[in-house]
Design an enzyme around this catalytic site. Structure first.
Site, mmCIF file in Angstrom:
data_model
loop_
_atom_site.group_PDB
_atom_site.id
_atom_site.type_symbol
_atom_site.label_atom_id
_atom_site.label_comp_id
_atom_site.label_asym_id
_atom_site.label_seq_id
_atom_site.Cartn_x
_atom_site.Cartn_y
_atom_site.Cartn_z
ATOM 1 N N TYR A 127 0.983 -1.258 -0.033
ATOM 2 C CA TYR A 127 -0.086 -0.052 0.173
ATOM 3 C C TYR A 127 0.967 1.147 -0.153
ATOM 4 C CZ TYR A 127 -3.838 3.070 1.596
ATOM 5 O OH TYR A 127 -4.630 4.052 1.626
ATOM 6 N N LYS B 177 0.879 3.993 -2.934
ATOM 7 C CA LYS B 177 0.326 5.424 -2.689
ATOM 8 C C LYS B 177 1.463 6.426 -3.058
ATOM 9 C CE LYS B 177 -3.989 4.755 -1.784
ATOM 10 N NZ LYS B 177 -5.092 5.427 -2.493
#
Length: 309
Positions: free
Chosen positions: A155, A159
């Site tokens: 993640y 991001k």
């Protein structure tokens, strides 16, 4: 309504933050293409927008593949005649520590968040440039991508990569009048609902009550609706001069995240050998080490919850 006559695609907008973005864009006058992988959830999102007087249509498909990106843009054009705004919000989580993270855990998160953002923006930008539309690209980042977070290798990579792409797109699309920005939301979500530190805020939100001021003001932690206003602003004509930015928002707080910049610079004639680094640069590193991860202040006593037995 500031977005009257505009058309928006919002990926991952069946529920949560994405739904709040879609509903706010519609409230401001935009016709919205909603997206989710669950047909019933997508239909409910469309119904909620229509019930409030807005206009929406759903595309039920997983974000990531180029085919989905094409379908989203084509649906906007076929249904409403154009596309002005893209919000890339779709995402999944596969949290686990590095040594337990499987290839599938990594690839799934990268595929939806990073590849999905890339394919959707590529398709939307291609359409906007070909039709001379000064469009708005709004990509959703995360504090994890800015600071790192335990158990979120995949993640964090996705991001952080999204913000890097946004900066590049701001350069590439500027001549066409298309802006590209990243929004870094801090809000009650399915992910934060599992974190004991946020329990009092999440409980208040679930009960329809105001969150304690400590969360809203001190932490900048709020509801999905607290983020949605920034989405509409960046989608508007008033934001034509804003591009390549990473803007954090949550609760009562808004922030502009800096782009990575050197915090110290040193020189050594002839280059930096191992010996020179030991003697001259090791103390500099020690004095200027940068922190990692989010650092939260202690909860006030009245907001603490007893530990589970």
């Amino acid at each position: 309504m500031t977005l009257q006559g505009k058309v928006a695609v919002v990926t991952g907008s069946g529920r949560g933050l994405g739904l709040a973005y879609a509903q706010e864009l519609a409230r401001q006058g935009a016709s919205v293409v909603v997206n989710d992988v669950d047909e019933a959830i997508a239909a409910a999102a469309v119904q909620s927008i229509e019930a409030a007087g807005g206009t929406a249509v759903a595309v039920v498909a997983p974000v990531g593949p180029t085919e989905t990106a094409k379908q989203l843009v084509q649906t906007a054009v076929d249904t409403y005649g154009r596309l002005d705004i893209l919000v890339t919000n779709a995402g999944v989580l596969r949290d686990t520590v590095l040594w337990k993270m499987s290839d599938d855990d990594f690839d799934t998160v990268i595929g939806v968040h990073l590849r999905g953002t890339f394919t959707c923006v590529r398709e939307a930008a291609t359409y906007m440039r070909a039709n001379e539309i000064a469009g708005r690209i709004i990509c959703i980042g995360s504090p994890t991508g800015q600071r790192g977070n335990f158990g979120q290798t995949n993640y964090a990579a996705a991001k952080a990569g999204i913000v890097g792409m946004v900066r590049t797109w701001a350069l590439e699309l500027g001549r066409a009048g298309i802006t590209a920005n990243a929004v870094i939301p801090v809000a009650a979500t399915a992910m934060t609902a599992t974190v004991p530190y946020f329990a009092a805020a999440v409980e208040a939100d679930a009960a329809g009550e105001p969150m304690p001021a400590f969360f809203r003001h001190d932490l900048g932690f709020g509801t999905s609706d607290d983020v949605a206003g920034l989405i509409s602003f960046l989608a508007s004509d008033e934001a034509a001069g804003i591009s390549g930015q990473a803007i954090g928002v949550g609760g009562d707080r808004i922030q502009i995240w800096s782009h990575p910049e050197p915090v110290v610079t040193a020189y050594h004639d002839g280059g930096w050998t191992l010996e020179a680094l030991r003697e001259e640069f090791a103390p500099v590193i020690a004095e200027n080490r940068q922190s990692v991860g989010e650092k939260f202040p202690p909860l006030p006593d009245e907001l603490q919850r007893p530990a589970a037995s």
